[in-house]
Design a protein around this motif. Structure first.
Motif, PDB file in Angstrom:
ATOM      1  N   TYR A  12       0.806  -1.212   0.000  1.00  0.00           N
ATOM      2  CA  TYR A  12       0.000   0.000   0.000  1.00  0.00           C
ATOM      3  C   TYR A  12       0.838   1.262   0.000  1.00  0.00           C
ATOM      4  CZ  TYR A  12      -4.249  -2.598   0.744  1.00  0.00           C
ATOM      5  OH  TYR A  12      -5.308  -3.420   0.569  1.00  0.00           O
ATOM      6  N   THR A  13       0.499   2.155  -0.908  1.00  0.00           N
ATOM      7  CA  THR A  13       1.044   3.490  -0.806  1.00  0.00           C
ATOM      8  C   THR A  13       0.094   4.257   0.109  1.00  0.00           C
ATOM      9  OG1 THR A  13      -0.291   4.287  -2.629  1.00  0.00           O
ATOM     10  CG2 THR A  13       1.867   3.391  -3.189  1.00  0.00           C
ATOM     11  N   LYS A  14       0.498   5.461   0.476  1.00  0.00           N
ATOM     12  CA  LYS A  14      -0.373   6.265   1.341  1.00  0.00           C
ATOM     13  C   LYS A  14      -1.718   6.492   0.648  1.00  0.00           C
ATOM     14  CE  LYS A  14      -0.316  10.620   3.923  1.00  0.00           C
ATOM     15  NZ  LYS A  14       0.470  11.840   4.211  1.00  0.00           N
ATOM     16  N   VAL A  15      -1.648   6.799  -0.648  1.00  0.00           N
ATOM     17  CA  VAL A  15      -2.885   7.079  -1.381  1.00  0.00           C
ATOM     18  C   VAL A  15      -3.769   5.840  -1.473  1.00  0.00           C
ATOM     19  CG1 VAL A  15      -3.869   7.665  -3.627  1.00  0.00           C
ATOM     20  CG2 VAL A  15      -1.953   8.972  -2.738  1.00  0.00           C
ATOM     21  N   SER A  16      -3.178   4.690  -1.832  1.00  0.00           N
ATOM     22  CA  SER A  16      -4.025   3.509  -2.012  1.00  0.00           C
ATOM     23  C   SER A  16      -4.611   3.060  -0.676  1.00  0.00           C
ATOM     24  CB  SER A  16      -3.267   2.384  -2.711  1.00  0.00           C
ATOM     25  OG  SER A  16      -2.225   1.895  -1.905  1.00  0.00           O
TER      26      SER A  16
ATOM     27  N   VAL B 247       2.793   7.303   7.970  1.00  0.00           N
ATOM     28  CA  VAL B 247       2.307   8.582   7.454  1.00  0.00           C
ATOM     29  C   VAL B 247       0.783   8.620   7.288  1.00  0.00           C
ATOM     30  CG1 VAL B 247       4.436   9.175   6.258  1.00  0.00           C
ATOM     31  CG2 VAL B 247       2.747   7.761   5.091  1.00  0.00           C
ATOM     32  N   LEU B 248       0.087   7.618   7.813  1.00  0.00           N
ATOM     33  CA  LEU B 248      -1.362   7.594   7.659  1.00  0.00           C
ATOM     34  C   LEU B 248      -2.014   8.713   8.486  1.00  0.00           C
ATOM     35  CD1 LEU B 248      -3.272   5.551   6.145  1.00  0.00           C
ATOM     36  CD2 LEU B 248      -3.968   4.838   8.435  1.00  0.00           C
ATOM     37  N   PRO B 249      -2.875   9.511   7.843  1.00  0.00           N
ATOM     38  CA  PRO B 249      -3.561  10.583   8.583  1.00  0.00           C
ATOM     39  C   PRO B 249      -4.383  10.019   9.744  1.00  0.00           C
ATOM     40  CG  PRO B 249      -3.881  10.879   6.233  1.00  0.00           C
ATOM     41  CD  PRO B 249      -3.230   9.539   6.421  1.00  0.00           C
ATOM     42  N   LYS B 250      -4.536  10.854  10.792  1.00  0.00           N
ATOM     43  CA  LYS B 250      -5.229  10.384  11.982  1.00  0.00           C
ATOM     44  C   LYS B 250      -6.678  10.860  12.062  1.00  0.00           C
ATOM     45  CE  LYS B 250      -1.495  11.574  14.217  1.00  0.00           C
ATOM     46  NZ  LYS B 250      -0.541  12.004  15.222  1.00  0.00           N
ATOM     47  N   SER B 251      -7.084  11.677  11.110  1.00  0.00           N
ATOM     48  CA  SER B 251      -8.475  12.146  11.149  1.00  0.00           C
ATOM     49  C   SER B 251      -9.008  12.324   9.727  1.00  0.00           C
ATOM     50  CB  SER B 251      -8.565  13.478  11.892  1.00  0.00           C
ATOM     51  OG  SER B 251      -7.954  14.483  11.105  1.00  0.00           O
ATOM     52  N   THR B 252     -10.337  12.369   9.627  1.00  0.00           N
ATOM     53  CA  THR B 252     -10.974  12.554   8.326  1.00  0.00           C
ATOM     54  C   THR B 252     -10.531  13.885   7.701  1.00  0.00           C
ATOM     55  OG1 THR B 252     -12.857  11.465   9.355  1.00  0.00           O
ATOM     56  CG2 THR B 252     -13.191  12.346   7.152  1.00  0.00           C
ATOM     57  N   ASP B 253     -10.446  14.920   8.550  1.00  0.00           N
ATOM     58  CA  ASP B 253     -10.042  16.232   8.046  1.00  0.00           C
ATOM     59  C   ASP B 253      -8.649  16.200   7.434  1.00  0.00           C
ATOM     60  OD1 ASP B 253     -12.281  17.596   8.499  1.00  0.00           O
ATOM     61  OD2 ASP B 253     -11.602  18.631  10.326  1.00  0.00           O
ATOM     62  N   GLU B 254      -7.746  15.578   8.191  1.00  0.00           N
ATOM     63  CA  GLU B 254      -6.355  15.474   7.743  1.00  0.00           C
ATOM     64  C   GLU B 254      -6.308  14.689   6.422  1.00  0.00           C
ATOM     65  OE1 GLU B 254      -2.375  13.567   9.535  1.00  0.00           O
ATOM     66  OE2 GLU B 254      -3.795  14.187  11.083  1.00  0.00           O
ATOM     67  N   MET B 255      -7.128  13.623   6.350  1.00  0.00           N
ATOM     68  CA  MET B 255      -7.163  12.801   5.138  1.00  0.00           C
ATOM     69  C   MET B 255      -7.658  13.613   3.945  1.00  0.00           C
ATOM     70  SD  MET B 255      -9.525   9.581   4.133  1.00  0.00           S
ATOM     71  CE  MET B 255     -10.872  10.665   3.739  1.00  0.00           C
TER      72      MET B 255
ATOM     73  N   PRO C  32      -4.023  -8.024 -14.956  1.00  0.00           N
ATOM     74  CA  PRO C  32      -5.222  -8.386 -14.187  1.00  0.00           C
ATOM     75  C   PRO C  32      -5.048  -8.218 -12.683  1.00  0.00           C
ATOM     76  CG  PRO C  32      -4.630 -10.153 -15.705  1.00  0.00           C
ATOM     77  CD  PRO C  32      -3.606  -9.079 -15.879  1.00  0.00           C
ATOM     78  N   THR C  33      -3.849  -8.525 -12.188  1.00  0.00           N
ATOM     79  CA  THR C  33      -3.633  -8.428 -10.744  1.00  0.00           C
ATOM     80  C   THR C  33      -3.652  -6.983 -10.266  1.00  0.00           C
ATOM     81  OG1 THR C  33      -1.300  -8.500 -11.261  1.00  0.00           O
ATOM     82  CG2 THR C  33      -2.296 -10.536 -10.455  1.00  0.00           C
ATOM     83  N   LYS C  34      -3.371  -6.053 -11.181  1.00  0.00           N
ATOM     84  CA  LYS C  34      -3.316  -4.644 -10.774  1.00  0.00           C
ATOM     85  C   LYS C  34      -4.631  -3.916 -11.022  1.00  0.00           C
ATOM     86  CE  LYS C  34       1.329  -4.794 -10.572  1.00  0.00           C
ATOM     87  NZ  LYS C  34       2.571  -4.235 -10.335  1.00  0.00           N
ATOM     88  N   CYS C  35      -5.351  -4.357 -12.063  1.00  0.00           N
ATOM     89  CA  CYS C  35      -6.592  -3.686 -12.469  1.00  0.00           C
ATOM     90  C   CYS C  35      -7.529  -3.441 -11.302  1.00  0.00           C
ATOM     91  CB  CYS C  35      -7.373  -4.540 -13.458  1.00  0.00           C
ATOM     92  SG  CYS C  35      -6.911  -4.306 -15.146  1.00  0.00           S
ATOM     93  N   MET C  36      -7.711  -4.470 -10.476  1.00  0.00           N
ATOM     94  CA  MET C  36      -8.745  -4.401  -9.464  1.00  0.00           C
ATOM     95  C   MET C  36      -8.225  -3.911  -8.115  1.00  0.00           C
ATOM     96  SD  MET C  36     -11.090  -4.934 -11.358  1.00  0.00           S
ATOM     97  CE  MET C  36     -12.640  -5.789 -11.545  1.00  0.00           C
ATOM     98  N   LYS C  37      -6.993  -3.465  -8.073  1.00  0.00           N
ATOM     99  CA  LYS C  37      -6.466  -2.943  -6.820  1.00  0.00           C
ATOM    100  C   LYS C  37      -7.062  -1.576  -6.519  1.00  0.00           C
ATOM    101  CE  LYS C  37      -2.135  -3.405  -5.437  1.00  0.00           C
ATOM    102  NZ  LYS C  37      -0.667  -3.449  -5.530  1.00  0.00           N
ATOM    103  N   ALA C  38      -7.152  -1.291  -5.241  1.00  0.00           N
ATOM    104  CA  ALA C  38      -7.829  -0.064  -4.815  1.00  0.00           C
ATOM    105  C   ALA C  38      -7.324   1.174  -5.548  1.00  0.00           C
ATOM    106  CB  ALA C  38      -7.678   0.105  -3.316  1.00  0.00           C
TER     107      ALA C  38
END
Ligand SMILES: [Zn+2]
Length: 285
Positions: free
Chosen positions: A7-11, A46-54, A208-214
């Motif tokens: 997972y990247t931060k975005v995914s 680096v995952l944000p801790k709140s919806t606002d931050e996200m 195919p393995t990447k297509c359906m990733k988030a």
């Protein structure tokens, strides 16, 4: 603990955000979930801790969304020629919400809102990543040799597209997309008042393995509930369809970080997974 390579931060954020949207989770609960996941990860994560931050992070990263007011009866969107109207030209309904108790109009507070995550900037961003720019060429050299169907690249539709639009097909980087509603039946009734209907764009250029990733299932729209706008879904899809039409007819010039050059990117909507007004969608392209 190793850093997660999956997972990247975005995914990670898009994956979590989709759960919020699908479940109708409140911001309060989502804050708690983000906090918990944050605590589970290594200390310097680096995952944000709140919806606002996200939201702030996603906006900076090109995942911001446009708020577009809609008629409460799903007749029109208040954009283009209707942008400045305060009532719907079809059903005459007010653009604004009414107070449940007094029945008074709350001016400035829209009765219904569509959230649109514009796609053009996100495509530009994809090609600025060297890894993604390379992965987006996968389909070009990976059609099946034994006739088995592993990926849309092996489908009849794919071949028909190549036949009918050879110029489009000759550019490996042109995008072939599909519409989806995130596994939910768009015509079933949901009871929660705040339900929204996510519209996703799936990118079929990749393996195919990447297509359906988030990260490749792009959340492009949140259509307001409470029920699915089964008859008027086309009204809500308009901003997305407008952008897709541009990308089909004109394309846009962007930078490819893999080949280190600028080129004109075009995109095509191959089909919609749910067959959601597919004929209409294809006929407008
Ligand atoms: Zn209306």
């Amino acid at each position: 603990m190793e850093t997660s390579l999956n997972y990247t931060k975005v995914s990670a954020l898009m994956g979590l955000y989709r759960i919020k949207v699908k479940s109708g989770m409140s911001e309060n609960f989502f804050d708690q979930l983000l906090m918990l996941v944050h605590d589970m990860l290594p200390e310097n994560n680096v995952l944000p801790k709140s919806t606002d931050e996200m939201k702030k992070f996603l906006k900076v990263f090109g995942f911001g969304y446009d708020l577009i007011h809609a008629c409460k009866n799903d007749c029109i969107l208040f954009r283009k020629e209707y942008e400045d109207l305060v009532s719907c030209p079809r059903c005459k309904g007010s653009r604004w919400e009414r107070d449940k108790h007094t029945g008074e109009e709350k001016k400035g507070i829209p009765a219904k809102v569509l959230r649109y995550f514009p796609i053009k900037d996100r495509f530009k961003r994809m090609y600025r990543s060297k890894r993604l720019a390379e992965e987006l060429r996968w389909h070009f050299t990976n059609a099946t040799e034994d006739g088995t169907m592993r990926h849309p690249v092996d489908s009849l539709t794919w071949l028909q597209v190549n036949d009918k639009w050879p110029e489009f097909a000759a550019e490996a980087r042109n995008l072939r997309l599909g519409l989806s509603t995130d596994g939910m039946n768009p015509f079933s009734i949901q009871n929660t008042k705040y339900s929204t209907w996510p519209i996703l764009l799936v990118n079929y250029n990749m393996a195919p393995t990447k297509c359906m990733k988030a990260e490749n299932m792009m959340l492009t729209m949140l259509i307001p509930g409470p029920t699915a706008p089964s008859n008027n879904i086309n009204v809500y899809l308009q901003p997305l369809i407008d952008d897709l039409k541009d990308l089909w007819s004109e394309g846009m010039e962007i930078y490819d970080a893999f080949l280190k050059e600028r080129f004109t990117l075009k995109a095509m909507l191959l089909w919609s997974i749910t067959d959601l007004h597919k004929d209409w969608l294809l006929s407008t392209l």
